[in-house]
Write an enzyme that holds these catalytic residues in place. Structure first.
Site, short mmCIF file in Angstrom:
data_model
loop_
_atom_site.label_atom_id
_atom_site.label_comp_id
_atom_site.label_asym_id
_atom_site.label_seq_id
_atom_site.Cartn_x
_atom_site.Cartn_y
_atom_site.Cartn_z
CG ASP A 52 -1.90 1.20 1.20
OD1 ASP A 52 -2.24 1.68 0.11
OD2 ASP A 52 -2.31 1.65 2.28
CB SER A 53 0.18 4.77 -0.81
OG SER A 53 -0.99 4.92 -0.02
CE1 TYR B 129 2.96 6.06 -2.95
CE2 TYR B 129 1.98 4.31 -4.28
CZ TYR B 129 3.03 4.79 -3.51
OH TYR B 129 4.13 4.00 -3.33
N GLY B 130 -2.70 9.48 -3.88
CA GLY B 130 -3.90 9.99 -4.57
C GLY B 130 -3.73 11.29 -5.33
CB CYS C 157 -3.07 0.65 -2.58
SG CYS C 157 -3.03 2.40 -3.00
CG ASN C 158 -9.45 0.91 -3.50
OD1 ASN C 158 -10.38 0.30 -4.00
ND2 ASN C 158 -9.16 0.80 -2.22
CB THR C 159 -4.52 5.06 -5.35
OG1 THR C 159 -5.54 5.59 -4.50
CG2 THR C 159 -3.96 6.15 -6.23
CB CYS D 290 -9.26 4.99 0.01
SG CYS D 290 -7.63 5.30 0.76
CB THR D 291 -6.89 0.04 1.85
OG1 THR D 291 -5.70 0.75 1.48
CG2 THR D 291 -7.33 -0.87 0.73
N1 DGL Z 1 -4.81 3.15 0.60
C1 DGL Z 1 -4.74 3.85 -0.65
C2 DGL Z 1 -5.95 3.52 -1.50
O1 DGL Z 1 -6.62 2.52 -1.24
C3 DGL Z 1 -4.50 5.30 -0.36
C4 DGL Z 1 -3.99 6.04 -1.55
C5 DGL Z 1 -3.20 7.28 -1.25
O2 DGL Z 1 -2.08 7.13 -0.75
O3 DGL Z 1 -3.68 8.38 -1.57
O4 DGL Z 1 -6.26 4.18 -2.46
#
Ligand code: DGL
Length: 252
Positions: A9-10, A41-42, A72-74, A181-182
């Site tokens: 994940d980010s 990351y978003g 991480c969805n992103t 988002c996780t």
């Molecule tokens: N947990 C990431 C997700 O599910 C967060 C992304 C981010 O860092 O902005 O998108």
């Protein structure tokens, strides 16, 4: 087959998915890597998200993982297709906002999808919307990942931020809120308070189930009892301690 399963994940959010995977797969040995140094990351440009995701996933691959979950969805929206193309032999599970089950839970009202700006802006989400987009309100969760990364998921600041983002929709009938988002499962309480009637959806259970299915299909399940969890972060011990305490909070 007792090799590691890699999670990426980010930042700390992906431990919400790891927690569920551990519940469904108690004998597996997990390695979680959060790129906290570069979270969120978003708001970043697509090419940068891809470059950072490649580095994070590269770390897991160098450790010889037998499967990967992009928790991480992103990063999934930006990079999953590319990395799957490069490693067709490796099971790679990605994530997407749980809009499908939320759509079917509607009873005349709207569905809010809360996700990062990048997730909402990429073509993967566009495809989801073309299938299940009736009465959907997409909301970019500006500032939310930062609060969770700072260990402030439950404080007054988080309540205020959620209120600023979501209050405009409180006079609508909202049947479901998708936590796309996780990091957001850690903000669950504050979101539920704003929409007490709404059902909340996230992709954790489905993602862990998909991982289990792929391991079974490929004969990769571990027989270690019990399995282990190793947490790593690009920003060091403070982030790892936060991951631990967030995982623990899911048992409360
Ligand atoms: N947990 C990431 C997700 O599910 C967060 C992304 C981010 O860092 O902005 O998108």
């Amino acid at each position: 087959m007792n090799d590691l399963i890699g999670f990426f994940d980010s930042g700390v959010g992906g431990v919400s998915v790891l927690h569920e995977a551990r519940r469904q797969l108690p004998n597996e040995n997990f390695l979680f890597y959060g790129d906290n140094l570069n979270a969120p990351y978003g708001p970043r440009p697509l090419e940068e998200i891809r470059r950072l995701s490649a580095a994070g996933l590269g770390y897991l691959m160098d450790r010889g993982v037998k499967a990967i979950v992009i928790a991480c969805n992103t990063a999934t929206a930006a990079y999953a297709e590319i990395v799957r193309g490069q490693h067709p032999e490796l099971p790679i599970v990605g994530m997407e906002p749980a809009l499908k089950p939320a759509h079917f839970a509607r009873h005349g009202g709207a569905v809010i999808v809360l996700a990062t700006a990048a997730t909402l802006g990429l073509s993967k989400f566009e495809r989801l919307m073309s299938l299940y987009g009736d009465d959907v309100i997409p909301v970019a969760g500006h500032g939310l990942v930062e609060l969770v990364e700072a260990g402030k998921a439950r404080g007054e600041e988080a309540r205020e931020r959620l209120g600023a983002l979501l209050s405009p929709y409180r006079d609508r009938q909202v049947d479901a809120v998708v936590l796309g988002c996780t990091h957001y499962p850690f903000l669950r309480q504050g979101i539920q308070e704003l929409f007490p009637q709404a059902q909340l959806f996230d992709g954790r259970e489905g993602t862990a189930a998909r991982l289990k299915y792929l391991l079974d299909e490929k004969g990769l399940r571990s027989d270690d009892t019990p399995g282990t969890i190793e947490l790593q972060s690009s920003s060091g011990a403070g982030a790892v301690a936060l991951m631990r305490s967030l995982m623990k909070s899911l048992d409360e």
